[in-house]
Scaffold this motif. Sequence first.
Motif, mmCIF file in Angstrom:
data_model
loop_
_atom_site.group_PDB
_atom_site.id
_atom_site.type_symbol
_atom_site.label_atom_id
_atom_site.label_comp_id
_atom_site.label_asym_id
_atom_site.label_seq_id
_atom_site.Cartn_x
_atom_site.Cartn_y
_atom_site.Cartn_z
ATOM 1 N N ASP A 84 13.563 -1.303 6.698
ATOM 2 C CA ASP A 84 14.443 -2.235 7.401
ATOM 3 C C ASP A 84 14.412 -1.965 8.903
ATOM 4 O O ASP A 84 14.103 -0.856 9.350
ATOM 5 C CB ASP A 84 15.877 -2.127 6.886
ATOM 6 N N VAL A 85 14.792 -2.996 9.669
ATOM 7 C CA VAL A 85 14.772 -2.895 11.126
ATOM 8 C C VAL A 85 16.111 -2.390 11.676
ATOM 9 O O VAL A 85 16.214 -2.063 12.856
ATOM 10 C CB VAL A 85 14.411 -4.279 11.736
ATOM 11 N N TRP A 96 20.751 -7.686 13.579
ATOM 12 C CA TRP A 96 20.997 -7.123 12.241
ATOM 13 C C TRP A 96 21.805 -5.836 12.306
ATOM 14 O O TRP A 96 22.555 -5.524 11.382
ATOM 15 C CB TRP A 96 19.685 -6.953 11.470
ATOM 16 N N ILE A 125 24.091 -10.169 3.902
ATOM 17 C CA ILE A 125 22.936 -10.195 3.000
ATOM 18 C C ILE A 125 23.065 -11.335 2.004
ATOM 19 O O ILE A 125 22.143 -12.127 1.821
ATOM 20 C CB ILE A 125 22.807 -8.816 2.292
ATOM 21 N N GLY A 181 17.728 -4.137 3.591
ATOM 22 C CA GLY A 181 19.175 -4.163 3.756
ATOM 23 C C GLY A 181 19.786 -2.868 3.234
ATOM 24 O O GLY A 181 19.290 -1.768 3.517
ATOM 25 N N ASN A 228 12.492 -10.620 -0.049
ATOM 26 C CA ASN A 228 13.291 -11.827 -0.241
ATOM 27 C C ASN A 228 14.348 -11.931 0.850
ATOM 28 O O ASN A 228 14.879 -10.924 1.331
ATOM 29 C CB ASN A 228 13.959 -11.807 -1.625
ATOM 30 N N ILE A 229 14.624 -13.185 1.242
ATOM 31 C CA ILE A 229 15.598 -13.546 2.292
ATOM 32 C C ILE A 229 15.510 -12.629 3.531
ATOM 33 O O ILE A 229 16.506 -12.233 4.100
ATOM 34 C CB ILE A 229 17.057 -13.658 1.746
ATOM 35 N N GLY A 270 12.459 -5.396 4.249
ATOM 36 C CA GLY A 270 13.735 -5.985 4.669
ATOM 37 C C GLY A 270 14.772 -5.627 3.611
ATOM 38 O O GLY A 270 15.411 -6.489 3.005
ATOM 39 N N ARG A 273 19.885 -3.349 -2.118
ATOM 40 C CA ARG A 273 20.259 -4.149 -3.301
ATOM 41 C C ARG A 273 19.070 -4.329 -4.249
ATOM 42 O O ARG A 273 19.200 -4.138 -5.463
ATOM 43 C CB ARG A 273 20.770 -5.519 -2.811
ATOM 44 N N LEU A 274 17.912 -4.669 -3.679
ATOM 45 C CA LEU A 274 16.723 -4.912 -4.509
ATOM 46 C C LEU A 274 15.892 -3.645 -4.680
ATOM 47 O O LEU A 274 15.218 -3.459 -5.695
ATOM 48 C CB LEU A 274 15.865 -6.016 -3.866
ATOM 49 N N VAL A 298 16.047 -9.364 17.041
ATOM 50 C CA VAL A 298 16.286 -9.329 15.585
ATOM 51 C C VAL A 298 16.984 -8.020 15.219
ATOM 52 O O VAL A 298 17.965 -7.989 14.470
ATOM 53 C CB VAL A 298 14.933 -9.470 14.823
HETATM 54 C C1 SAM Z 1 19.538 -11.192 4.395
HETATM 55 S S1 SAM Z 1 19.177 -9.489 4.457
HETATM 56 C C2 SAM Z 1 18.329 -9.263 2.894
HETATM 57 C C3 SAM Z 1 18.294 -7.838 2.428
HETATM 58 C C4 SAM Z 1 17.578 -7.637 1.097
HETATM 59 N N1 SAM Z 1 16.254 -8.208 1.128
HETATM 60 C C5 SAM Z 1 18.373 -8.229 -0.034
HETATM 61 O O1 SAM Z 1 18.028 -9.339 -0.473
HETATM 62 O O2 SAM Z 1 19.334 -7.587 -0.476
HETATM 63 C C6 SAM Z 1 17.807 -9.405 5.593
HETATM 64 C C7 SAM Z 1 17.423 -7.992 5.895
HETATM 65 O O3 SAM Z 1 16.172 -8.010 6.585
HETATM 66 C C8 SAM Z 1 16.206 -7.053 7.602
HETATM 67 N N2 SAM Z 1 15.204 -7.407 8.609
HETATM 68 C C9 SAM Z 1 15.235 -8.432 9.492
HETATM 69 N N3 SAM Z 1 14.143 -8.393 10.273
HETATM 70 C C10 SAM Z 1 13.407 -7.326 9.871
HETATM 71 C C11 SAM Z 1 12.190 -6.759 10.302
HETATM 72 N N4 SAM Z 1 11.515 -7.264 11.332
HETATM 73 N N5 SAM Z 1 11.719 -5.663 9.672
HETATM 74 C C12 SAM Z 1 12.426 -5.127 8.641
HETATM 75 N N6 SAM Z 1 13.601 -5.618 8.195
HETATM 76 C C13 SAM Z 1 14.086 -6.712 8.801
HETATM 77 C C14 SAM Z 1 17.643 -7.091 8.112
HETATM 78 O O4 SAM Z 1 18.011 -5.945 8.830
HETATM 79 C C15 SAM Z 1 18.400 -7.253 6.797
HETATM 80 O O5 SAM Z 1 18.747 -6.017 6.259
#
Ligand code: SAM
Length: 253
Positions: free
Chosen positions: A95-96, A15, A27, A76, A138-139, A74, A79-80, A11
Motif C-alpha cells: 500500500d501507498v 490516502w 475502503i 488497505g 480490487n478498488i 493496494g 481486508r483481502l 495519492v
Molecule cells: C479503496 S481502498 C481498497 C483497499 C483494499 N483493496 C480492499 O479492497 O480492502 C484503496 C487502497 O489503495 C491504496 N492505494 C492507492 N494508491 C496506491 C498506490 N499507488 N500504491 C499502492 N496502494 C495504493 C490506498 O492507500 C487504499 O488503501
Amino acid sequence: MRLLENHLKAVNTNWERHATTDPLWSILTHDENKNSMWNIHKFFETGKDEITEVISYAKKQSLPLNFGSALDFGCGVGRLTQALADYFKEVYGVDVSPAMVNKASEYNKHNDRVSFHLNLKSDLSLFENDTFDFIYSNITLQHMNKRLAKVYIIEMYRTLKPGGLLVFQEPTEIKSKFKILVSIVYGIILAWRRLVFLLIKAPYIEMHYISQNEMKELFKKLGVITLHVRNSDAAGQWFNGLQYFITKPHLSE
Ligand SMILES: C[S@@+](CC[C@H](N)C(=O)[O-])C[C@H]1O[C@@H](n2cnc3c(N)ncnc32)[C@H](O)[C@@H]1O
C-alpha cells in the motif's frame, strides 16, 4: 515522469488522510458505516466472501491456480490480504499509505505468512520478476490516474510468475449516453474538489477509468494472454467496469 511522481505524492497524501480519518469507510464506502461505524468483524468477513467467490469462480473457469505466493496490490488494512491467506502459503500486501500498512499489520492474524509493505514508488521494484503465483487488486487502480494505473498493471505483470494468474478490476467508462460531455464536467468537478480538499486538508474519493480499447492495447504491447473478462460493479453506480483475469506465457510458449 515528474507528473507521475507528483500524482503519486497526491495519492499518498490523500490516502494517508483517509487512513487517519475513517479508514474502513474509505475502503468500503457504505453510507451506514460512515464515521467509524464499521463492525470490524463484518468488515473482514466481506474480504473472505470476496476472495472465496473469486477463487471458486477461477476454478469454475479452469483458470490456472497455484497456491504458493500471492500479492494484494493496494491492500488497505488487509481486508483481502488476510482472506487470501486462507488459500495461499505466503501473502504480501502493498500500500501507498503508511497508516494503512500499520493498521494492516496490527490486524494481521497470520504472523509471518502475511506481510505488509509500504511502497511509495511508481513501480513494484521491491519485488523481483516472476515472484507471485497469484496477484489480486480490487478498488485500487480506479483511484489513481490512468498513466499511473497502467504502470502498476505493467509491474504486476512483471512480478507475476509465468503461468500465474493476475486478477484486477478497473472501470472502463462513465455510465451515460453523453459520455464526452459528462467526462468533461466530471474532470472539472474533480479538479475543483481536489483543490478544495487539499486546501482544507481533508480526504476525498477520486475516480478514474481505462477504456477497454486502451486496456487491449496495453495487453497487446505486454504480450499478455487474456484468459477471461467479466463485468464488475466495484466502481459503483456511475461507472461500468471489468474484472480482468490474465496470465503470462511460459518462455517456451
Ligand atoms: C479503496 S481502498 C481498497 C483497499 C483494499 N483493496 C480492499 O479492497 O480492502 C484503496 C487502497 O489503495 C491504496 N492505494 C492507492 N494508491 C496506491 C498506490 N499507488 N500504491 C499502492 N496502494 C495504493 C490506498 O492507500 C487504499 O488503501
